[in-house]
Design a protein around this motif. Structure first.
Motif, PDB file in Angstrom:
ATOM      1  N   UNK A   1       0.684  -1.310   0.005  1.00 42.51           N
ATOM      2  CA  UNK A   1       0.104   0.035   0.163  1.00 42.51           C
ATOM      3  C   UNK A   1       0.748   1.390   0.264  1.00 42.51           C
ATOM      4  N   UNK A   2       1.975   1.005   0.797  1.00 42.12           N
ATOM      5  CA  UNK A   2       2.868   2.386   0.979  1.00 42.12           C
ATOM      6  C   UNK A   2       4.158   1.832   1.072  1.00 42.12           C
ATOM      7  N   UNK A   3       4.794   2.085  -0.370  1.00 45.75           N
ATOM      8  CA  UNK A   3       6.057   1.415  -0.497  1.00 45.75           C
ATOM      9  C   UNK A   3       7.284   2.127   0.185  1.00 45.75           C
ATOM     10  N   UNK A   4       6.962   3.368   0.408  1.00 50.48           N
ATOM     11  CA  UNK A   4       8.066   3.955   1.273  1.00 50.48           C
ATOM     12  C   UNK A   4       7.895   4.034   2.715  1.00 50.48           C
ATOM     13  N   UNK A   5       7.338   3.028   3.422  1.00 47.56           N
ATOM     14  CA  UNK A   5       6.924   3.170   4.810  1.00 47.56           C
ATOM     15  C   UNK A   5       8.233   2.191   5.364  1.00 47.56           C
ATOM     16  N   UNK A   6       9.248   3.082   6.031  1.00 47.98           N
ATOM     17  CA  UNK A   6      10.248   2.852   6.643  1.00 47.98           C
ATOM     18  C   UNK A   6      10.098   1.916   7.911  1.00 47.98           C
ATOM     19  N   UNK A   7       8.771   2.189   8.699  1.00 52.57           N
ATOM     20  CA  UNK A   7       8.568   1.428  10.000  1.00 52.57           C
ATOM     21  C   UNK A   7       8.187   0.052   9.599  1.00 52.57           C
ATOM     22  N   UNK A   8       7.394  -0.119   8.494  1.00 52.84           N
ATOM     23  CA  UNK A   8       6.985  -1.578   8.134  1.00 52.84           C
ATOM     24  C   UNK A   8       8.154  -2.273   7.765  1.00 52.84           C
ATOM     25  N   UNK A   9       9.259  -1.599   6.988  1.00 56.96           N
ATOM     26  CA  UNK A   9      10.430  -2.302   6.704  1.00 56.96           C
ATOM     27  C   UNK A   9      11.161  -2.607   7.672  1.00 56.96           C
ATOM     28  N   UNK A  10      11.418  -1.800   8.652  1.00 53.67           N
ATOM     29  CA  UNK A  10      12.238  -1.935  10.093  1.00 53.67           C
ATOM     30  C   UNK A  10      11.392  -3.161  10.623  1.00 53.67           C
ATOM     31  N   UNK A  11      10.224  -3.224  10.891  1.00 52.15           N
ATOM     32  CA  UNK A  11       9.478  -4.070  11.600  1.00 52.15           C
ATOM     33  C   UNK A  11       9.616  -5.595  10.747  1.00 52.15           C
ATOM     34  N   UNK A  12       9.317  -5.509   9.539  1.00 53.67           N
ATOM     35  CA  UNK A  12       9.658  -6.916   8.766  1.00 53.67           C
ATOM     36  C   UNK A  12      10.914  -7.473   8.818  1.00 53.67           C
ATOM     37  N   UNK A  13      11.994  -6.522   9.007  1.00 51.40           N
ATOM     38  CA  UNK A  13      13.273  -6.887   9.374  1.00 51.40           C
ATOM     39  C   UNK A  13      13.490  -7.387  10.476  1.00 51.40           C
ATOM     40  N   UNK A  14      12.795  -6.970  11.379  1.00 49.88           N
ATOM     41  CA  UNK A  14      12.728  -7.685  13.013  1.00 49.88           C
ATOM     42  C   UNK A  14      12.168  -8.901  12.730  1.00 49.88           C
ATOM     43  N   UNK A  15      11.015  -9.177  12.275  1.00 47.32           N
ATOM     44  CA  UNK A  15      10.414 -10.478  12.004  1.00 47.32           C
ATOM     45  C   UNK A  15      11.447 -11.409  11.648  1.00 47.32           C
ATOM     46  N   UNK A  16      12.189 -11.086  10.323  1.00 49.15           N
ATOM     47  CA  UNK A  16      13.033 -11.890   9.578  1.00 49.15           C
ATOM     48  C   UNK A  16      14.047 -12.377  10.419  1.00 49.15           C
ATOM     49  N   UNK A  17      14.677 -11.323  11.420  1.00 49.69           N
ATOM     50  CA  UNK A  17      15.593 -11.726  12.298  1.00 49.69           C
ATOM     51  C   UNK A  17      15.161 -12.735  13.240  1.00 49.69           C
ATOM     52  N   UNK A  18      14.023 -12.567  13.812  1.00 53.63           N
ATOM     53  CA  UNK A  18      13.618 -13.577  14.858  1.00 53.63           C
ATOM     54  C   UNK A  18      13.310 -14.899  14.191  1.00 53.63           C
ATOM     55  N   UNK A  19      13.242 -15.023  12.742  1.00 51.83           N
ATOM     56  CA  UNK A  19      13.114 -16.484  12.050  1.00 51.83           C
ATOM     57  C   UNK A  19      14.628 -16.720  11.618  1.00 51.83           C
TER      58      UNK A  19
END
Length: 206
Positions: free
Chosen positions: A129-147
């Motif tokens: 929806x919002x390709x420039x959403x840095x917060x979503x990128x940060x949190x998706x990175x955190x989820x990938x890190x947890x995995x």
């Protein structure tokens, strides 16, 4: 890894309550306003009760109903009821599939439940929806890190920094990825950047 949280939807709803035409019945709007005030003050139980009464009143403008579901979801999430919060964010997305904060906050609730695959899917939806959403990128990175997927975590944090290079949390998170990858110099560079942005921030360099 520290995911970023977002409560901006409540501000949008506050504006909506103030700007809604008078032809809309006042009862539901009054309850909504009371609920939003309670949410802003951290009285989550009252916020949930009042927003539920407002939603159930059928007196709110249907085209903006998704905002009230997001606000109640925020209250439920803050109160620790992640499953109920997810239900509200899902209801909001059914009413407005293009509202990125609903997907983002649902991802945060999934993250809190350690449902990392679902969190990644929701952060990806927010980014669709919002390709420039840095917060979503940060949190998706955190989820990938947890995995344990360090490469995907690194890629997300790097993209987030390219969009918002002033957020110390993103540098901190990427530095921890570099540490886990056995690249201490790159980690140190990111931790130093954290200190440059926010001298009071805690890093592994302390």
């Amino acid at each position: 890894m520290r995911p970023t949280h977002l409560f901006a939807a409540a501000l949008s709803v506050c504006f909506l309550v103030a700007a809604t035409p008078r032809k809309v019945p006042a009862g539901g709007l009054d309850q909504a306003k009371t609920g939003l005030n309670a949410l802003a003050k951290g009285n989550y139980a009252k916020a949930i009760t009042d927003l539920t009464e407002a939603i159930d009143s059928n007196e709110l403008p249907e085209e903006k109903a998704y905002l009230f579901y997001v606000a109640r979801g925020n209250a439920r999430k803050a109160d620790g009821d992640m499953l109920a919060a997810i239900d509200d964010y899902s209801a909001a997305l059914q009413k407005n599939p293009h509202y990125a904060p609903a997907a983002f906050n649902r991802g945060n609730a999934q993250f809190a439940l350690r449902h990392y695959d679902k969190a990644i899917a929701d952060y990806s939806l927010a980014l669709d929806i919002d390709v420039a959403n840095a917060k979503a990128l940060n949190n998706r990175g955190a989820a990938w890190f947890k995995k344990g997927n360090l490469q995907s975590a690194l890629a997300n944090y790097t993209l987030a920094i390219a969009i918002n290079g002033d957020d110390p949390d993103i540098y901190l998170n990427r530095g921890k990825v570099y540490e886990a990858m056995g690249e201490p110099e790159k980690a140190r560079e990111d931790f130093l950047q954290v200190k440059k942005i926010d001298p009071s921030a805690k890093t592994p360099l302390d």
